[in-house]
Scaffold this motif. Sequence first.
Motif, PDB file in Angstrom:
ATOM      1  N   ALA A  85      -7.723   9.796   8.212  1.00 59.75           N
ATOM      2  CA  ALA A  85      -8.708   8.765   7.865  1.00 59.75           C
ATOM      3  C   ALA A  85      -8.645   8.392   6.385  1.00 59.75           C
ATOM      4  O   ALA A  85      -9.113   7.319   5.998  1.00 59.75           O
ATOM      5  CB  ALA A  85     -10.111   9.238   8.229  1.00 59.75           C
ATOM      6  N   GLU A  86      -8.039   9.246   5.560  1.00 54.72           N
ATOM      7  CA  GLU A  86      -7.909   8.995   4.124  1.00 54.72           C
ATOM      8  C   GLU A  86      -6.636   8.226   3.772  1.00 54.72           C
ATOM      9  O   GLU A  86      -6.452   7.822   2.624  1.00 54.72           O
ATOM     10  CB  GLU A  86      -7.910  10.326   3.368  1.00 54.72           C
ATOM     11  N   ASP A  87      -5.734   8.050   4.733  1.00 55.34           N
ATOM     12  CA  ASP A  87      -4.469   7.363   4.487  1.00 55.34           C
ATOM     13  C   ASP A  87      -4.722   5.877   4.234  1.00 55.34           C
ATOM     14  O   ASP A  87      -5.389   5.221   5.038  1.00 55.34           O
ATOM     15  CB  ASP A  87      -3.554   7.540   5.704  1.00 55.34           C
ATOM     16  N   PRO A  88      -4.217   5.332   3.128  1.00 58.52           N
ATOM     17  CA  PRO A  88      -4.390   3.893   2.883  1.00 58.52           C
ATOM     18  C   PRO A  88      -3.895   3.015   4.033  1.00 58.52           C
ATOM     19  O   PRO A  88      -4.455   1.944   4.270  1.00 58.52           O
ATOM     20  CB  PRO A  88      -3.574   3.646   1.610  1.00 58.52           C
ATOM     21  N   HIS A 108       0.819  -1.218   0.000  1.00 52.21           N
ATOM     22  CA  HIS A 108       0.000   0.000   0.000  1.00 52.21           C
ATOM     23  C   HIS A 108       0.849   1.262   0.000  1.00 52.21           C
ATOM     24  O   HIS A 108       0.312   2.366   0.177  1.00 52.21           O
ATOM     25  CB  HIS A 108      -0.941  -0.006   1.206  1.00 52.21           C
ATOM     26  N   LEU A 109       2.154   1.116  -0.213  1.00 49.17           N
ATOM     27  CA  LEU A 109       3.063   2.261  -0.126  1.00 49.17           C
ATOM     28  C   LEU A 109       2.793   3.303  -1.208  1.00 49.17           C
ATOM     29  O   LEU A 109       2.809   4.509  -0.929  1.00 49.17           O
ATOM     30  CB  LEU A 109       4.518   1.792  -0.186  1.00 49.17           C
ATOM     31  N   GLU A 110       2.506   2.878  -2.420  1.00 49.85           N
ATOM     32  CA  GLU A 110       2.242   3.832  -3.499  1.00 49.85           C
ATOM     33  C   GLU A 110       1.040   4.720  -3.161  1.00 49.85           C
ATOM     34  O   GLU A 110       1.078   5.942  -3.338  1.00 49.85           O
ATOM     35  CB  GLU A 110       2.005   3.082  -4.809  1.00 49.85           C
ATOM     36  N   GLY A 111      -0.018   4.114  -2.663  1.00 47.56           N
ATOM     37  CA  GLY A 111      -1.194   4.892  -2.266  1.00 47.56           C
ATOM     38  C   GLY A 111      -0.908   5.805  -1.091  1.00 47.56           C
ATOM     39  O   GLY A 111      -1.403   6.938  -1.031  1.00 47.56           O
TER      40      GLY A 111
END
Length: 94
Positions: free
Chosen positions: A63-66, A18-21
Motif C-alpha cells: 500500500a506504500e508503493d508509489p 514514479h520510478l524513483e519513488g
Amino acid sequence: MFIVSLSYKVSIDQVEAHLEGHIAWLKSAYQREILLASGRKVPRTGGVLLARGDRATLEACLAEDPFKIHDLADYEIVEFEPSIAAPGLEGLLE
C-alpha cells in the motif's frame, strides 16, 4: 512466502514518472526484510516481487508503493510454501 505480480494499467511514461519513488520504496522493503527479490517482467508490462512474512504486513507494505498509491498497477498476490530449493537457496525453506 509470496509471489506478487504487478501489471501496469498505464503507459510506461506514466510508470517512469514514479520510478524513483518506487525504487526508494523497494529499498525500504528490502531493509525491512519483506522482499527477497524483485524485477521487471519481460516484456516490460509490470514486475514481480518475491516476499516473505505474513500477508497483512505484505499488504501494508504494498500500500506504500508509489505505483499502488498512484493506481499505476494491479497487484496479484500468490502465497505458497516452498518445499524444495536449489543449493544455496535453502534459506527460502524456513
